[in-house]
Design a protein around this motif. Structure first.
Motif, PDB file in Angstrom:
ATOM      1  N   ARG A 190       0.793  -1.179   0.058  1.00  0.00           N
ATOM      2  CA  ARG A 190      -0.038  -0.087  -0.006  1.00  0.00           C
ATOM      3  C   ARG A 190       0.912   1.252   0.052  1.00  0.00           C
ATOM      4  O   ARG A 190       0.905   1.849   1.052  1.00  0.00           O
ATOM      5  CB  ARG A 190      -0.787  -0.209   1.256  1.00  0.00           C
ATOM      6  N   VAL A 191       1.585   1.469  -1.119  1.00  0.00           N
ATOM      7  CA  VAL A 191       2.325   2.697  -1.176  1.00  0.00           C
ATOM      8  C   VAL A 191       2.177   3.356  -2.773  1.00  0.00           C
ATOM      9  O   VAL A 191       1.601   2.540  -3.408  1.00  0.00           O
ATOM     10  CB  VAL A 191       3.935   2.358  -1.285  1.00  0.00           C
ATOM     11  N   LYS A 192       2.348   4.490  -2.856  1.00  0.00           N
ATOM     12  CA  LYS A 192       2.315   5.098  -3.984  1.00  0.00           C
ATOM     13  C   LYS A 192       3.591   5.384  -4.471  1.00  0.00           C
ATOM     14  O   LYS A 192       4.530   6.058  -3.694  1.00  0.00           O
ATOM     15  CB  LYS A 192       1.610   6.427  -3.967  1.00  0.00           C
ATOM     16  N   LEU A 193       3.950   5.413  -5.904  1.00  0.00           N
ATOM     17  CA  LEU A 193       5.133   5.735  -6.563  1.00  0.00           C
ATOM     18  C   LEU A 193       4.958   7.180  -6.939  1.00  0.00           C
ATOM     19  O   LEU A 193       4.070   7.366  -7.776  1.00  0.00           O
ATOM     20  CB  LEU A 193       5.517   4.863  -7.711  1.00  0.00           C
ATOM     21  N   VAL A 194       5.560   8.337  -6.220  1.00  0.00           N
ATOM     22  CA  VAL A 194       5.231   9.525  -6.590  1.00  0.00           C
ATOM     23  C   VAL A 194       6.145  10.169  -7.730  1.00  0.00           C
ATOM     24  O   VAL A 194       5.888  10.960  -8.229  1.00  0.00           O
ATOM     25  CB  VAL A 194       5.075  10.486  -5.232  1.00  0.00           C
ATOM     26  N   ASN A 195       7.356   9.778  -7.514  1.00  0.00           N
ATOM     27  CA  ASN A 195       8.247  10.080  -8.794  1.00  0.00           C
ATOM     28  C   ASN A 195       9.379   9.060  -8.905  1.00  0.00           C
ATOM     29  O   ASN A 195       9.918   8.471  -8.101  1.00  0.00           O
ATOM     30  CB  ASN A 195       8.952  11.165  -8.302  1.00  0.00           C
ATOM     31  N   GLU A 196       9.573   9.130 -10.192  1.00  0.00           N
ATOM     32  CA  GLU A 196      10.985   8.468 -10.817  1.00  0.00           C
ATOM     33  C   GLU A 196      11.939   9.300 -11.310  1.00  0.00           C
ATOM     34  O   GLU A 196      11.836  10.458 -11.889  1.00  0.00           O
ATOM     35  CB  GLU A 196      10.522   7.489 -11.846  1.00  0.00           C
ATOM     36  N   VAL A 197      12.957   9.652 -10.382  1.00  0.00           N
ATOM     37  CA  VAL A 197      13.956  10.599 -10.456  1.00  0.00           C
ATOM     38  C   VAL A 197      15.183  10.056 -11.392  1.00  0.00           C
ATOM     39  O   VAL A 197      15.570   9.070 -10.761  1.00  0.00           O
ATOM     40  CB  VAL A 197      14.500  11.282  -9.320  1.00  0.00           C
ATOM     41  N   THR A 198      15.569  10.768 -12.420  1.00  0.00           N
ATOM     42  CA  THR A 198      16.524  10.138 -13.120  1.00  0.00           C
ATOM     43  C   THR A 198      17.979  10.396 -12.887  1.00  0.00           C
ATOM     44  O   THR A 198      17.959  11.960 -12.894  1.00  0.00           O
ATOM     45  CB  THR A 198      16.281  10.340 -14.596  1.00  0.00           C
ATOM     46  N   TRP A 199      18.536  10.040 -12.505  1.00  0.00           N
ATOM     47  CA  TRP A 199      20.057  10.618 -12.253  1.00  0.00           C
ATOM     48  C   TRP A 199      20.961  10.338 -13.694  1.00  0.00           C
ATOM     49  O   TRP A 199      21.004   9.277 -14.154  1.00  0.00           O
ATOM     50  CB  TRP A 199      20.910   9.467 -11.246  1.00  0.00           C
ATOM     51  N   ILE A 200      21.377  11.515 -13.966  1.00  0.00           N
ATOM     52  CA  ILE A 200      21.935  11.523 -15.198  1.00  0.00           C
ATOM     53  C   ILE A 200      23.542  11.693 -15.008  1.00  0.00           C
ATOM     54  O   ILE A 200      23.870  12.423 -14.335  1.00  0.00           O
ATOM     55  CB  ILE A 200      21.563  12.823 -16.065  1.00  0.00           C
ATOM     56  N   LYS A 201      24.218  10.393 -15.408  1.00  0.00           N
ATOM     57  CA  LYS A 201      25.525  10.403 -14.960  1.00  0.00           C
ATOM     58  C   LYS A 201      26.555  11.234 -16.057  1.00  0.00           C
ATOM     59  O   LYS A 201      26.316  10.918 -17.221  1.00  0.00           O
ATOM     60  CB  LYS A 201      25.888   8.956 -15.363  1.00  0.00           C
ATOM     61  N   LEU A 202      27.210  12.188 -15.436  1.00  0.00           N
ATOM     62  CA  LEU A 202      27.976  13.159 -16.270  1.00  0.00           C
ATOM     63  C   LEU A 202      29.364  12.226 -16.848  1.00  0.00           C
ATOM     64  O   LEU A 202      29.784  12.681 -17.638  1.00  0.00           O
ATOM     65  CB  LEU A 202      28.205  14.311 -15.374  1.00  0.00           C
ATOM     66  N   ASN A 203      29.493  11.347 -15.928  1.00  0.00           N
ATOM     67  CA  ASN A 203      30.886  10.370 -16.454  1.00  0.00           C
ATOM     68  C   ASN A 203      30.800   9.057 -16.439  1.00  0.00           C
ATOM     69  O   ASN A 203      30.968   8.361 -15.618  1.00  0.00           O
ATOM     70  CB  ASN A 203      32.031  10.718 -15.424  1.00  0.00           C
ATOM     71  N   PRO A 204      29.556   8.553 -17.372  1.00  0.00           N
ATOM     72  CA  PRO A 204      29.115   7.049 -17.336  1.00  0.00           C
ATOM     73  C   PRO A 204      30.355   6.092 -17.469  1.00  0.00           C
ATOM     74  O   PRO A 204      31.441   6.532 -18.391  1.00  0.00           O
ATOM     75  CB  PRO A 204      28.098   6.995 -18.346  1.00  0.00           C
ATOM     76  N   THR A 205      30.375   4.932 -16.814  1.00  0.00           N
ATOM     77  CA  THR A 205      31.263   4.020 -17.207  1.00  0.00           C
ATOM     78  C   THR A 205      31.293   3.680 -18.971  1.00  0.00           C
ATOM     79  O   THR A 205      30.188   3.296 -19.188  1.00  0.00           O
ATOM     80  CB  THR A 205      31.258   2.696 -16.613  1.00  0.00           C
ATOM     81  N   PRO A 206      32.495   3.861 -19.571  1.00  0.00           N
ATOM     82  CA  PRO A 206      32.273   3.441 -20.890  1.00  0.00           C
ATOM     83  C   PRO A 206      31.943   1.997 -21.387  1.00  0.00           C
ATOM     84  O   PRO A 206      32.316   1.153 -20.466  1.00  0.00           O
ATOM     85  CB  PRO A 206      33.759   3.808 -21.271  1.00  0.00           C
ATOM     86  N   MET A 207      31.469   1.733 -22.261  1.00  0.00           N
ATOM     87  CA  MET A 207      30.804   0.104 -22.479  1.00  0.00           C
ATOM     88  C   MET A 207      31.205   0.211 -23.861  1.00  0.00           C
ATOM     89  O   MET A 207      30.822   0.665 -24.867  1.00  0.00           O
ATOM     90  CB  MET A 207      29.255   0.155 -22.274  1.00  0.00           C
ATOM     91  N   PRO A 208      32.265  -0.756 -24.168  1.00  0.00           N
ATOM     92  CA  PRO A 208      33.014  -0.867 -25.332  1.00  0.00           C
ATOM     93  C   PRO A 208      32.065  -1.669 -26.080  1.00  0.00           C
ATOM     94  O   PRO A 208      32.357  -2.796 -26.409  1.00  0.00           O
ATOM     95  CB  PRO A 208      34.235  -1.550 -24.921  1.00  0.00           C
ATOM     96  N   HIS A 209      30.939  -1.375 -26.892  1.00  0.00           N
ATOM     97  CA  HIS A 209      30.021  -2.277 -27.646  1.00  0.00           C
ATOM     98  C   HIS A 209      29.804  -1.106 -28.976  1.00  0.00           C
ATOM     99  O   HIS A 209      29.382  -0.304 -28.984  1.00  0.00           O
ATOM    100  CB  HIS A 209      28.805  -2.809 -26.981  1.00  0.00           C
ATOM    101  N   GLU A 210      29.993  -1.979 -30.049  1.00  0.00           N
ATOM    102  CA  GLU A 210      30.006  -1.241 -31.198  1.00  0.00           C
ATOM    103  C   GLU A 210      28.237  -0.832 -31.412  1.00  0.00           C
ATOM    104  O   GLU A 210      28.284   0.131 -32.430  1.00  0.00           O
ATOM    105  CB  GLU A 210      30.326  -2.295 -32.330  1.00  0.00           C
ATOM    106  N   LYS A 211      27.397  -1.691 -31.331  1.00  0.00           N
ATOM    107  CA  LYS A 211      26.113  -1.385 -31.422  1.00  0.00           C
ATOM    108  C   LYS A 211      25.341  -1.143 -30.308  1.00  0.00           C
ATOM    109  O   LYS A 211      24.206  -1.631 -30.331  1.00  0.00           O
ATOM    110  CB  LYS A 211      25.760  -2.820 -32.327  1.00  0.00           C
TER     111      LYS A 211
END
Ligand SMILES: C[S@@+](CC[C@H](N)C(=O)[O-])C[C@H]1O[C@@H](n2cnc3c(N)ncnc32)[C@H](O)[C@@H]1O
Length: 354
Positions: A109-130
């Motif tokens: 019995r809870v309400k989801l009031v927000n989904e706050v998105t963390w935008i990563k300014l220095n994300p971990t690189p993912m070496p994937h071509e596609k």
């Protein structure tokens, strides 16, 4: 009586399984639970604890057991913030955070009031071509009742100060051109197919908001006139659309208060001498603590890891309770706490599990 039983947990880092420890915490005693459980099958934590399940379903079920205890210990005015990472398996993104959030709203019995998105300014690189580099994570805010604490003005208020400066500079620049405020709307009203009575009322209201702008009571306004501007989409009964249909126009005042958006930008944390592989940014946690609690409140993290939540809470004058299954991380969290103040009694080893 409840006050005294919660007091033995306050400002402690407790080493043990969070499900077990949470069961000892009294009902309705915590103001904010903020946490980031281990990722699914990341195998970062010596193979102990949550995250080592064979299937996503088992992983989510285990998290839900902990979430249930979180709901029980939460005060009516409190909130629960869960930050969950996603995972690719066989090249397929599992959308684990969303599966979890959906199950939570189904089961509790809870309400989801927000989904706050963390935008990563220095994300971990993912070496994937596609594949593009994953550079965001959700923080879900769940509440137990409508009376939840929500100090909107305190959230990211340092950014408001910048916006305020920008606005006053813009205002100074545009002072000369303020004579013509609203002129285009008078012309548009005249050119519209509104009745004479509607035109008269529209002009009266327009003059009134122009006066408010000149007196600095409002920042600005926007007008929509039937047949001239496009109609707003959707909306509530009695909303803007209905007003335009009935009276031929609508005016929205802009009060100049900065909009509080559901995004937060921050780099991935890099701590000197860090031994924990998944530290979340203290900056973000502080913003949530300011938003969702008041001074003196109790903040709990059932997966406290390196102690970020406890540190943020302590720095902001809140009590903390941190739980982690790893003795190594509990000690590390304690050392970090010691660095910010005299908290030599802060580690309370309930149980050590290897
Ligand atoms: C993603 S990390 C949390 C990191 C933390 N937010 C920080 O900033 O350092 C998850 C933590 O959960 C702990 N953990 C895993 N299973 C647990 C359990 N059943 N009970 C308590 N802690 C657990 C791990 O040891 C790990 O430190």
């Amino acid at each position: 009586m409840q006050e005294s039983s919660i007091s033995k947990f306050l400002d402690k880092i407790i080493c043990g399984d969070s499900l077990k420890i949470l069961k000892e915490i009294p009902n309705d005693s915590i103001d904010l639970i903020i946490t980031s459980p281990p990722y699914f099958q990341q195998r970062d934590y010596e193979g102990i604890g949550i995250g080592n399940e064979r299937t996503v379903e088992e992983y989510i079920d285990n998290l839900l057991c902990i979430f249930g205890e979180c709901v029980r210990v939460l005060k009516k005015s409190g909130s629960i913030v869960f930050n969950i990472g996603d995972k690719y398996i066989d090249g397929n993104l599992l959308l684990i955070p969303y599966r979890f959030a959906i199950e939570v709203t189904r089961k509790f019995r809870v309400k989801l009031v927000n989904e706050v998105t963390w935008i990563k300014l220095n994300p971990t690189p993912m070496p994937h071509e596609k594949k593009l580099v994953p550079s965001k994570e959700p923080f879900f805010i769940f509440v137990k009742s409508k009376e939840y604490v929500f100090n909107k003005d305190k959230f990211l208020n340092h950014l408001d100060l910048f916006k305020e400066m920008e606005r006053s500079m813009r205002k100074q620049k545009s002072n000369g051109s303020r004579k013509n405020i609203g002129k285009k709307y008078f012309d548009l009203i005249d050119a519209s197919s509104l009745t004479d009575d509607q035109k008269k009322k529209a002009k009266e209201e327009l003059l009134e908001v122009i006066r408010e702008v000149r007196e600095g009571k409002i920042e600005g306004f926007r007008m929509k006139i039937k047949g001239i501007h496009s109609m707003p989409y959707g909306g509530q009964e009695g909303g803007r659309k209905l007003k335009i249909e009935k009276q031929g126009y609508s005016i929205i005042k802009i009060h100049g208060k900065p909009m509080k958006k559901d995004i937060i930008e921050a780099p991935v944390e890099t701590l000197k001498g860090n031994i924990h592989p998944a530290v979340y940014p203290e900056y973000i946690i502080k913003e949530f603590i300011k938003l969702l609690t008041n001074e003196g409140d109790i903040v709990l993290d059932p997966f406290v890891g390196s102690g970020t939540t406890a540190i943020a809470a302590k720095k902001l004058g809140r009590h903390f309770i941190g739980i982690d299954i790893s003795e190594k991380y509990c000690k590390y969290a304690m050392n970090r706490l010691l660095e910010i103040g005299n908290s030599s009694d802060n580690v309370f080893v309930e149980e050590v599990i290897y």
